[in-house]
Design a protein around this motif. Structure first.
Motif, short mmCIF file in Angstrom:
data_model
loop_
_atom_site.label_atom_id
_atom_site.label_comp_id
_atom_site.label_asym_id
_atom_site.label_seq_id
_atom_site.Cartn_x
_atom_site.Cartn_y
_atom_site.Cartn_z
N THR A 168 0.84 -1.20 0.00
CA THR A 168 0.00 0.00 0.00
C THR A 168 0.87 1.25 0.00
O THR A 168 1.81 1.36 0.79
N ALA A 169 0.53 2.18 -0.88
CA ALA A 169 1.21 3.48 -0.89
C ALA A 169 0.78 4.24 0.36
O ALA A 169 -0.41 4.36 0.64
N VAL A 170 1.77 4.75 1.12
CA VAL A 170 1.45 5.46 2.36
C VAL A 170 2.05 6.86 2.41
O VAL A 170 1.52 7.74 3.08
N GLN A 218 4.00 9.12 -2.97
CA GLN A 218 3.62 7.88 -3.64
C GLN A 218 2.11 7.81 -3.85
O GLN A 218 1.65 7.37 -4.90
N VAL A 219 1.36 8.26 -2.86
CA VAL A 219 -0.10 8.30 -3.00
C VAL A 219 -0.47 9.20 -4.18
O VAL A 219 -1.28 8.83 -5.03
N GLU A 241 -2.38 7.97 -7.62
CA GLU A 241 -3.66 8.58 -7.99
C GLU A 241 -3.57 9.27 -9.35
O GLU A 241 -4.47 9.15 -10.18
N LEU A 283 -4.12 2.34 -4.77
CA LEU A 283 -3.15 2.62 -3.70
C LEU A 283 -2.64 1.33 -3.06
O LEU A 283 -1.55 1.29 -2.51
#
Length: 155
Positions: free
Chosen positions: A55-57, A61-62, A66, A72
């Motif tokens: 998961t992008a955190v 990266q988020v 997107e 994500l």
């Protein structure tokens, strides 16, 4: 023909094995910078399955995910082909994330050898369907080993 990636890390083969074969260990070093790895299934036997979600955190990266219309979080699966504690392990990764390409499996084999100052890790990585995707895979595997080396250095 398999590609080979090698590293020496400052930990015993038993410690490297533990980090590579436990949910707690995997979650500490498999994700690239800005991502988190959560193991949801770990059946540590030949034919057993490893399932984890990356998961992008981190904000950058988020935003990247997107902006490119990518999820994500992505679930990944591997099936163990060999487990010889603490010297060898192998797993087939399910490659089901390539646009316009049928899913297939890719083999990675890992050898852990004690050397002065730690463990020599040799990864034999079966190439993917083309050079671009193989390059991405190799960069990812090299990043994993860099993360593992940094983790054991910090311990």
């Amino acid at each position: 023909m398999a590609e080979i990636i090698e590293r020496v890390v400052a930990a015993t083969p038993a410690r490297v094995w533990e980090l590579w074969t436990t949910a707690e260990g995997i979650s500490r070093w498999w994700a690239p910078e800005g991502f988190r790895t959560d193991v949801t299934r770990l059946d540590l036997r030949p034919g057993g399955e490893l399932v984890y979600t990356m998961t992008a955190v981190a904000p950058e990266q988020v935003a990247f995910m997107e902006q490119h219309g990518m999820p994500l979080a992505t679930e990944s699966r591997k099936y163990f082909t060999e487990l010889a504690r603490p010297e060898r392990l192998g797993y087939r990764s399910v490659i089901d994330f390539v646009p316009d390409h049928e899913p297939y499996e890719q083999l990675t084999e890992v050898e852990l050898t004690p050397v002065k100052g730690g463990t020599r890790i040799v990864m034999r990585v079966e190439p993917l369907h083309d050079e671009v995707w193989t390059g991405r895979l190799l960069a990812g595997r090299a990043n994993e080993l860099d993360n593992l080396a940094a983790l054991v250095d910090a311990e």
